[in-house]
Scaffold this active site. Structure first.
Site, PDB file in Angstrom:
ATOM      1  N   ARG A   1       0.841  -1.193   0.000  1.00 31.41           N
ATOM      2  CA  ARG A   1       0.000   0.000   0.000  1.00 31.41           C
ATOM      3  C   ARG A   1       0.876   1.244   0.000  1.00 31.41           C
ATOM      4  NH1 ARG A   1      -3.707  -2.315  -1.695  1.00 31.41           N
ATOM      5  NH2 ARG A   1      -5.773  -2.625  -0.826  1.00 31.41           N
TER       6      ARG A   1
ATOM      7  N   HIS B   1      -1.311   0.707  -9.751  1.00 33.28           N
ATOM      8  CA  HIS B   1      -2.020  -0.157  -8.791  1.00 33.28           C
ATOM      9  C   HIS B   1      -2.761  -1.292  -9.529  1.00 33.28           C
ATOM     10  CE1 HIS B   1      -4.145  -0.372  -4.612  1.00 33.28           C
ATOM     11  NE2 HIS B   1      -4.132  -1.564  -5.190  1.00 33.28           N
TER      12      HIS B   1
HETATM   13  P1  NDP Z   1      -2.006 -11.419   4.319  1.00 29.43           P
HETATM   14  O1  NDP Z   1      -2.894 -10.905   5.384  1.00 29.43           O
HETATM   15  O2  NDP Z   1      -2.192 -12.807   3.827  1.00 29.43           O
HETATM   16  O3  NDP Z   1      -0.479 -11.288   4.768  1.00 29.43           O
HETATM   17  C1  NDP Z   1       0.010 -10.140   5.390  1.00 29.43           C
HETATM   18  C2  NDP Z   1       1.441 -10.408   5.806  1.00 29.43           C
HETATM   19  O4  NDP Z   1       1.977  -9.199   6.347  1.00 29.43           O
HETATM   20  C3  NDP Z   1       1.550 -11.471   6.901  1.00 29.43           C
HETATM   21  O5  NDP Z   1       2.683 -12.278   6.680  1.00 29.43           O
HETATM   22  C4  NDP Z   1       1.737 -10.624   8.155  1.00 29.43           C
HETATM   23  O6  NDP Z   1       2.450 -11.265   9.198  1.00 29.43           O
HETATM   24  C5  NDP Z   1       2.557  -9.480   7.620  1.00 29.43           C
HETATM   25  N1  NDP Z   1       2.441  -8.307   8.485  1.00 29.43           N
HETATM   26  C6  NDP Z   1       1.343  -7.570   8.761  1.00 29.43           C
HETATM   27  N2  NDP Z   1       1.657  -6.589   9.650  1.00 29.43           N
HETATM   28  C7  NDP Z   1       2.962  -6.713   9.928  1.00 29.43           C
HETATM   29  C8  NDP Z   1       3.853  -6.034  10.776  1.00 29.43           C
HETATM   30  N3  NDP Z   1       3.463  -4.986  11.519  1.00 29.43           N
HETATM   31  N4  NDP Z   1       5.132  -6.462  10.831  1.00 29.43           N
HETATM   32  C9  NDP Z   1       5.560  -7.511  10.101  1.00 29.43           C
HETATM   33  N5  NDP Z   1       4.751  -8.214   9.261  1.00 29.43           N
HETATM   34  C10 NDP Z   1       3.471  -7.817   9.187  1.00 29.43           C
HETATM   35  O7  NDP Z   1      -2.125 -10.376   3.099  1.00 29.43           O
HETATM   36  P2  NDP Z   1      -1.879 -10.643   1.550  1.00 29.43           P
HETATM   37  O8  NDP Z   1      -0.560 -11.287   1.387  1.00 29.43           O
HETATM   38  O9  NDP Z   1      -3.062 -11.284   0.928  1.00 29.43           O
HETATM   39  O10 NDP Z   1      -1.854  -9.133   1.012  1.00 29.43           O
HETATM   40  C11 NDP Z   1      -0.927  -8.205   1.515  1.00 29.43           C
HETATM   41  C12 NDP Z   1      -1.307  -6.811   1.056  1.00 29.43           C
HETATM   42  O11 NDP Z   1      -1.039  -6.652  -0.337  1.00 29.43           O
HETATM   43  C13 NDP Z   1      -2.785  -6.440   1.155  1.00 29.43           C
HETATM   44  O12 NDP Z   1      -3.142  -6.092   2.468  1.00 29.43           O
HETATM   45  C14 NDP Z   1      -2.892  -5.264   0.203  1.00 29.43           C
HETATM   46  O13 NDP Z   1      -2.590  -4.067   0.885  1.00 29.43           O
HETATM   47  C15 NDP Z   1      -1.804  -5.535  -0.824  1.00 29.43           C
HETATM   48  N6  NDP Z   1      -2.354  -5.860  -2.128  1.00 29.43           N
HETATM   49  C16 NDP Z   1      -2.024  -5.052  -3.185  1.00 29.43           C
HETATM   50  C17 NDP Z   1      -2.489  -5.332  -4.435  1.00 29.43           C
HETATM   51  C18 NDP Z   1      -2.086  -4.505  -5.593  1.00 29.43           C
HETATM   52  O14 NDP Z   1      -2.694  -4.615  -6.660  1.00 29.43           O
HETATM   53  N7  NDP Z   1      -1.068  -3.674  -5.461  1.00 29.43           N
HETATM   54  C19 NDP Z   1      -3.388  -6.466  -4.675  1.00 29.43           C
HETATM   55  C20 NDP Z   1      -3.654  -7.243  -3.512  1.00 29.43           C
HETATM   56  C21 NDP Z   1      -3.158  -6.943  -2.287  1.00 29.43           C
HETATM   57  P3  NDP Z   1       1.851 -12.594   9.926  1.00 29.43           P
HETATM   58  O15 NDP Z   1       2.080 -13.719   8.914  1.00 29.43           O
HETATM   59  O16 NDP Z   1       2.675 -12.738  11.137  1.00 29.43           O
HETATM   60  O17 NDP Z   1       0.406 -12.335  10.174  1.00 29.43           O
HETATM   61  C1  OXD Z   2      -5.969  -4.604  -3.443  1.00 35.28           C
HETATM   62  C2  OXD Z   2      -6.540  -5.404  -4.503  1.00 35.28           C
HETATM   63  O1  OXD Z   2      -6.253  -4.855  -2.280  1.00 35.28           O
HETATM   64  O2  OXD Z   2      -6.500  -4.943  -5.666  1.00 35.28           O
HETATM   65  O3  OXD Z   2      -5.208  -3.683  -3.762  1.00 35.28           O
HETATM   66  O4  OXD Z   2      -6.985  -6.526  -4.248  1.00 35.28           O
END
Ligand code: NDP
Ligand code: OXD
Length: 314
Positions: A229, A277
């Site tokens: 993000r 994005h």
């Molecule tokens: P998940 O919830 O599956 O994974 C999030 C990961 O981030 C976990 O490993 C979590 O740790 C880690 N995490 C969260 N907070 C912290 C912290 N404070 N310190 C260290 N590690 C942390 O999410 P996804 O993998 O599905 O997606 C991740 C993000 O990608 C989404 O939230 C979204 O913002 C972004 N995204 C962007 C897209 C785009 O088009 N650019 C599309 C889709 C998603 P733990 O394993 O310990 O819980």
């Molecule tokens: C996001 C998506 O969360 O596109 O950015 O899924």
């Protein structure tokens, strides 16, 4: 039982058509429709208007149309019902493609060849490091980060990850928590951020963090790749780090302000790749089907899947 489709920025019409085709027995309404609030049992959101889901006495669940839910949780009047995020193999595969592509572009120094091509220069490079000599650090090993990490490993990169909670992964080195971050950064030539936006991750990608990346690697300096993000990055610090050589290059799919303003120097920076994005779009059909299937299973008495932990913020 109606479904409220509350989207801003996106045209609701194609979504309404998809839900109508997949769930012809449901009424799908928008905030502009004068529906009885008591008839609405589910809401589907992409950056819904804050307060737009309040006052629905029979609401049972909110479905985000994206994997990230910061846009839903930002609503100060969000009803106290489960929030479900998108987990979709198609989306995960696309994100890994984008991450692998960006890592390879930096690893193979492709900006140099873009410039050479523009000037019709035929010049080979000095020795090219092999992938095993390049250390990739992935912030976030969730649905997206873990898949990208494993695909980069297959290509031979030296990959490690960072998470909030401790992980025991047989195939990947991992670090966790604030105390583990420095260790991850110190062994990272290419940093990939796939973190959700939460109070803990806001502004994390800043000048202080870039200075702690490895500066002794085979690529001649560290690179940043962010598709998590935009709120996690400080763009002024990225630009300053690029100009000072603290970062050698960056790939950004997300921005502090989206769409990225035309005035942003990121658009024209010679060492930045950017995309709008769209690193991991998922087909609307797949997402609509996922939501309808969840509703049907929930009404059969099964638990909702991929429910967000509101206290953690993701
Ligand atoms: P998940 O919830 O599956 O994974 C999030 C990961 O981030 C976990 O490993 C979590 O740790 C880690 N995490 C969260 N907070 C912290 C912290 N404070 N310190 C260290 N590690 C942390 O999410 P996804 O993998 O599905 O997606 C991740 C993000 O990608 C989404 O939230 C979204 O913002 C972004 N995204 C962007 C897209 C785009 O088009 N650019 C599309 C889709 C998603 P733990 O394993 O310990 O819980
Ligand atoms: C996001 C998506 O969360 O596109 O950015 O899924």
């Amino acid at each position: 039982m109606s479904v409220l489709l509350a989207v801003t920025e996106w045209d609701p019409a194609p979504w309404l058509a998809r839900f109508a085709a997949l769930a012809p027995d449901r009424t799908v309404v928008t905030p502009e429709t004068s529906a009885d609030p008591a008839s609405i049992h589910y809401a589907v959101s992409w950056r819904h208007r804050p307060g737009g889901l309040a006052g629905l006495p029979n609401l049972k669940a909110i479905f985000s149309l994206g994997a990230g839910v910061d846009h839903v949780l930002a609503d100060p009047r969000l009803p106290d019902v489960p929030v479900v995020r998108v987990v979709d193999p198609e989306l995960t595969a696309r994100m890994s493609e984008w991450v692998v592509m960006q890592v390879l572009l930096h690893h193979r120094q492709f900006r140099r060849y873009d410039r050479q091509q523009a000037q019709k220069i035929w010049a080979e490079d000095e020795a090219q490091p092999v992938a095993a000599e390049v250390r990739v650090g992935i912030l976030g090993l969730g649905e997206l980060g873990l898949d990208a990490a494993r695909k980069l490993r297959i290509l031979g990169f030296d990959v490690a990850g960072w998470t909030r909670s401790r992980k025991f992964l047989p195939d990947l080195a991992s670090f966790h928590g604030p105390a583990g971050l420095d260790a991850l950064l110190a062994r990272t030539d290419i940093l990939v951020c796939l973190l959700p936006l939460t109070p803990d991750t806001r502004g994390l990608l800043n000048g202080s963090l870039f200075a702690r990346l490895a500066h002794d690697g085979r690529l001649g300096g560290p690179f940043l790749i962010n598709a998590g993000r935009g709120g996690s990055q400080v763009e002024a610090d990225i630009l300053a780090a690029l100009d000072a050589g603290v970062l050698k290059g960056a790939s950004l799919d997300v921005f502090e302000t989206e769409p990225l303003p035309a005035s942003s120097p990121l658009w024209t920076h010679p060492n930045v790749y950017l995309s709008p994005h769209n690193s991991a779009i998922s087909s609307p059909e797949a997402i609509a089907r996922y939501i309808v299937e969840q509703i049907v299973a929930f009404e059969r008495g099964e638990p909702l899947r991929n429910v967000v932990d509101r206290a953690r913020g993701y």
